[in-house]
Motif scaffolding. Structure first.
Motif, mmCIF file in Angstrom:
data_model
loop_
_atom_site.group_PDB
_atom_site.id
_atom_site.type_symbol
_atom_site.label_atom_id
_atom_site.label_comp_id
_atom_site.label_asym_id
_atom_site.label_seq_id
_atom_site.Cartn_x
_atom_site.Cartn_y
_atom_site.Cartn_z
ATOM 1 N N SER A 67 16.130 -11.035 17.432
ATOM 2 C CA SER A 67 15.023 -10.626 18.422
ATOM 3 C C SER A 67 14.740 -9.047 18.865
ATOM 4 O O SER A 67 13.839 -8.683 19.521
ATOM 5 N N SER A 68 15.460 -8.046 18.057
ATOM 6 C CA SER A 68 15.134 -6.796 17.901
ATOM 7 C C SER A 68 15.149 -6.063 16.431
ATOM 8 O O SER A 68 15.880 -6.700 15.493
ATOM 9 N N VAL A 69 14.539 -5.132 16.378
ATOM 10 C CA VAL A 69 14.265 -4.328 14.915
ATOM 11 C C VAL A 69 15.617 -3.974 14.854
ATOM 12 O O VAL A 69 16.302 -3.290 15.577
ATOM 13 N N PHE A 70 16.415 -3.972 13.567
ATOM 14 C CA PHE A 70 17.678 -3.353 13.153
ATOM 15 C C PHE A 70 17.401 -2.695 11.906
ATOM 16 O O PHE A 70 17.004 -3.351 11.148
ATOM 17 N N SER A 71 18.229 -1.632 11.749
ATOM 18 C CA SER A 71 18.079 -0.795 10.665
ATOM 19 C C SER A 71 19.512 -0.166 10.476
ATOM 20 O O SER A 71 20.065 0.046 11.369
ATOM 21 N N ILE A 72 19.794 -0.201 9.126
ATOM 22 C CA ILE A 72 21.187 0.374 8.944
ATOM 23 C C ILE A 72 20.984 1.975 7.911
ATOM 24 O O ILE A 72 19.709 2.083 7.420
ATOM 25 N N GLY A 73 21.906 2.734 7.929
ATOM 26 C CA GLY A 73 21.529 4.116 7.374
ATOM 27 C C GLY A 73 21.790 3.887 5.893
ATOM 28 O O GLY A 73 22.321 5.026 5.441
ATOM 29 N N HIS A 74 21.207 2.913 5.284
ATOM 30 C CA HIS A 74 21.315 3.223 3.817
ATOM 31 C C HIS A 74 19.973 3.618 3.335
ATOM 32 O O HIS A 74 18.863 3.556 2.934
ATOM 33 N N VAL A 75 20.179 5.203 3.363
ATOM 34 C CA VAL A 75 18.854 6.174 3.344
ATOM 35 C C VAL A 75 18.342 6.179 1.872
ATOM 36 O O VAL A 75 17.061 6.542 1.638
ATOM 37 N N LEU A 76 19.175 5.736 0.982
ATOM 38 C CA LEU A 76 18.579 5.789 -0.498
ATOM 39 C C LEU A 76 17.429 4.869 -0.793
ATOM 40 O O LEU A 76 16.436 5.309 -1.654
ATOM 41 N N ARG A 77 17.083 3.910 0.001
ATOM 42 C CA ARG A 77 15.946 3.072 0.006
ATOM 43 C C ARG A 77 14.821 3.786 0.331
ATOM 44 O O ARG A 77 13.600 3.286 -0.060
ATOM 45 N N TYR A 78 14.952 4.880 1.094
ATOM 46 C CA TYR A 78 13.696 5.456 1.994
ATOM 47 C C TYR A 78 13.369 6.679 1.319
ATOM 48 O O TYR A 78 12.006 7.185 1.818
ATOM 49 N N SER A 79 13.839 7.353 0.072
ATOM 50 C CA SER A 79 13.179 8.524 -0.517
ATOM 51 C C SER A 79 12.105 8.282 -1.241
ATOM 52 O O SER A 79 12.059 7.410 -2.100
ATOM 53 N N PRO A 80 11.151 9.158 -1.426
ATOM 54 C CA PRO A 80 9.919 8.948 -2.014
ATOM 55 C C PRO A 80 10.469 8.839 -3.705
ATOM 56 O O PRO A 80 9.705 7.946 -4.435
ATOM 57 N N HIS A 81 11.498 9.357 -4.172
ATOM 58 C CA HIS A 81 11.872 9.373 -5.422
ATOM 59 C C HIS A 81 12.488 7.958 -5.735
ATOM 60 O O HIS A 81 11.888 7.425 -6.865
ATOM 61 N N ASN A 82 13.109 7.316 -5.095
ATOM 62 C CA ASN A 82 13.677 6.222 -5.247
ATOM 63 C C ASN A 82 12.673 4.898 -5.075
ATOM 64 O O ASN A 82 12.693 4.095 -5.583
ATOM 65 N N ILE A 83 11.701 5.100 -4.158
ATOM 66 C CA ILE A 83 10.684 4.173 -3.844
ATOM 67 C C ILE A 83 9.692 4.128 -5.150
ATOM 68 O O ILE A 83 9.558 3.197 -5.562
ATOM 69 N N LEU A 84 9.410 5.430 -5.839
ATOM 70 C CA LEU A 84 8.641 5.347 -6.946
ATOM 71 C C LEU A 84 9.398 4.943 -8.052
ATOM 72 O O LEU A 84 8.967 4.024 -8.995
ATOM 73 N N LEU A 85 10.863 4.906 -8.059
ATOM 74 C CA LEU A 85 11.647 4.272 -9.153
ATOM 75 C C LEU A 85 11.761 2.771 -9.142
ATOM 76 O O LEU A 85 11.446 2.279 -10.202
ATOM 77 N N ARG A 86 11.979 2.365 -8.027
ATOM 78 C CA ARG A 86 11.757 0.798 -7.754
ATOM 79 C C ARG A 86 10.369 -0.010 -8.255
ATOM 80 O O ARG A 86 10.291 -0.610 -9.046
ATOM 81 N N LYS A 87 9.237 0.967 -7.785
ATOM 82 C CA LYS A 87 7.936 0.529 -8.299
ATOM 83 C C LYS A 87 7.740 0.386 -9.814
ATOM 84 O O LYS A 87 7.145 -0.402 -10.472
ATOM 85 N N LEU A 88 8.276 1.512 -10.495
ATOM 86 C CA LEU A 88 8.200 1.596 -11.987
ATOM 87 C C LEU A 88 8.878 0.382 -12.478
ATOM 88 O O LEU A 88 8.549 -0.005 -13.642
ATOM 89 N N LEU A 89 10.143 0.232 -11.809
ATOM 90 C CA LEU A 89 10.780 -0.907 -12.751
ATOM 91 C C LEU A 89 10.371 -2.524 -12.179
ATOM 92 O O LEU A 89 10.378 -3.067 -13.048
ATOM 93 N N LEU A 90 9.971 -2.613 -10.886
ATOM 94 C CA LEU A 90 10.069 -3.949 -10.536
ATOM 95 C C LEU A 90 8.438 -4.270 -10.382
ATOM 96 O O LEU A 90 8.051 -5.549 -10.312
#
Length: 550
Positions: A155-178
């Motif tokens: 019923s509410s938004v929940f986030s966990i502190g898995h910050v590696l998902r949110y860096s520009p570097h890792n977002i680009l890496l995932r895009k290149l791969l997937l």
């Protein structure tokens, strides 16, 4: 995860008009401060209140993010304990009045062992929550949090502190791969977290995270659970193309086949203590200190205070160090004298903290475990968490439930077998600057915390991409702290001010469901069980058994 602008206000908004989003931060340490800075500088939200037992930390946090240098906190903005805020909030709600205002969401940035208690107390309020990792210290508590937070229908938004998902570097890496498939199908991944030689000593030998949890889980959970999550995000979670415009997943995750792990405490043990140290247990009185790399005097005084650096880790050893410096230099005007006075006052205050020690003969173990000891000999401490650990995760071939751009209705895409290895290692030059290599059927990718290099088998050439960083985000997991805070606030904004369904906002902005967050924690617990019992965990059978028996 796709970046998106905050949604426009719609006719079915839950509010009559747009209102700024207000957040409570519980815990004004380094994590709470990092998220507060991100909220204050890059989102439409405001930090409205703080709960923190340490007076200096609380007041400094308030001056920086809430009431400013010249104002005083208003009612409902400053609390010594989160329980005090909870009592105040319950009273406010009973009065059914608009003033003083409450908050829309909460950042839980306290010590790991307190997360589950706070979540249990706050979930009946139906506030949006961002909880620092780890979610909890046992699988049972993680599953309890999953149920409390609404499971698959939150019923509410929940986030966990898995910050590696949110860096520009890792977002680009995932895009290149997937999405771009620049190396074809992934065959194998190697990922390393170099903790840093003195950083590990600070946090995992002398500091708060030096002991295993009651379940026997240690540094893999407290330090590297977001590295395991990062690997699962790349190899397990469906790619962005498998998410519909309404935020619904069109493909199930590609779950692992097996998990194994080896690791131990190799270096920081009494058997490794230098003979010259003799019976000394504290650096300030140790004859071997001048020759010891892990001398607390070298780490905190010489490397930091002597350089007029009073930030982390010095402010962890002495939380009020900035206040001590401020008082010592308040009446001075000459720049040279100010700097010298600041260092003198800071060093004196630091040495008092570093001189604190304990005796196993005169203190109970619970007293010793209850606080950090930053001047303690690293070879004669009470630490027991791994300083070297390797986790191996395998996947089998599995038919895809959606279609890739290269597939057709008559030839569905195949989620291919692959292997991932993760290495957490303490004695390294680099400090938390992750690095890795990913091997594919059409090429390979190597990465560190700043660059991504792609080698193509077809062209036999390499292309290196340097991912730019914003200066203010440099020390925040490559921008991951900012990315996580922005995504959370955007999701809350979509629900509160644009009338979005929680599940849609969760997937579109946060990019991680509660189920995913719990599952990545479960993989950590499975890896630790595999390490302790020297076995291979068959994931699906293990998971079904745990869910059934807990």
């Amino acid at each position: 995860m796709k970046e998106a602008q905050p949604p426009a206000i719609s006719h079915n908004s839950t509010r009559s008009s747009y209102q700024p989003l207000r957040f409570l931060v519980i815990g004004a340490g380094s994590r709470g401060t990092s998220y507060a800075r991100a909220v204050a500088t890059t989102t439409v939200g405001v930090v409205h209140a703080v709960a923190e037992p340490h007076a200096y930390k609380r007041q400094d946090f308030g001056r920086n993010f809430i009431w400013g240098d010249t104002n005083k906190p208003q009612e409902g903005q400053e609390f010594q304990d989160w329980r005090d805020w909870l009592s105040w909030e319950l009273t406010r709600r009973q009065k059914q009045q608009q003033q003083p205002p409450g908050v829309d969401g909460v950042f839980i940035c306290t010590l790991d062992e307190t997360h589950i208690e706070i979540l249990k107390a706050l979930t009946p309020l139906h506030l949006h929550i961002l909880c620092e990792k780890p979610l909890a210290l046992s699988l049972a508590d993680c599953l309890t949090a999953y149920r409390l937070l609404g499971g698959q229908a939150p019923s509410s938004v929940f986030s966990i502190g898995h910050v590696l998902r949110y860096s520009p570097h890792n977002i680009l890496l995932r895009k290149l791969l997937l999405e771009d498939h620049v190396i074809g199908d992934i065959v194998s991944l190697e990922h390393c977290e170099p903790v840093g030689w003195w950083h590990f000593a600070h946090s995992y030998v002398r500091g708060n995270w030096r002991r295993q949890t009651p379940a026997g889980d240690g540094s893999l959970l407290t330090k590297s659970c977001h590295d395991i999550d990062f690997i699962l995000w790349l190899l397990c979670s469906p790619p962005p193309s498998c998410t519909t415009e309404h935020g619904e997943g069109s493909e199930e995750p590609h779950l692992p086949r097996s998990i194994s792990s080896t690791g131990s405490l190799t270096q920081f043990r009494r058997v490794r203590k230098p003979i010259a140290a003799g019976a000394a247990t504290n650096c300030l009185s140790c004859p071997a200190e001048p020759d010891c790399n892990y001398s607390s005097l070298k780490i905190y005084r010489d490397m930091h205070v002597a350089q007029s650096d009073f930030d982390w880790p010095v402010n962890i050893v002495c939380p009020d160090i900035e206040d001590v410096v401020r008082l010592a230099t308040r009446s001075m005007s000459d720049g040279t004298d100010v700097k010298a006075a600041a260092k003198t006052a800071a060093e004196s205050h630091l040495l008092r903290h570093l001189g604190e020690d304990y005796s196993r003969e005169t203190m109970r173990d619970t007293e010793i475990a209850g606080r950090p000891w930053y001047g303690r000999c690293v070879y004669d401490s009470d630490n027991n968490v791994c300083d070297d650990q390797i986790v191996t995760i395998t996947w089998d071939d599995e038919p895809s439930t959606s279609f890739s751009s290269a597939s057709s209705a008559s030839s569905p895409s195949l989620r291919t077998a692959k292997t991932a290895t993760f290495h957490m290692i303490a004695p390294t030059e680099k400090q938390c600057e992750r690095r890795g290599r990913i091997y594919g059927t059409q090429g390979e990718i190597s990465y560190d915390s700043r660059t991504i290099t792609v080698f193509s088998f077809t062209t036999r050439t390499s292309t290196t991409i340097e991912v730019p960083r914003q200066p203010e985000e440099e020390k925040s997991h490559g921008g991951g702290d900012y990315g996580l805070a922005r995504s959370f606030v955007r999701a809350v904004d979509a629900v509160e001010n644009a009338g979005w369904e929680v599940s849609r906002a969760q997937r579109h902005f946060v990019g991680c469901t509660l189920e995913e967050a719990v599952r990545s924690h479960a993989v950590v617990f499975a890896a630790e069980e595999a390490r302790r019992e020297e076995k291979v965990v068959r994931w699906k059978e293990w998971w079904e058994d745990k869910v059934r028996t807990i």
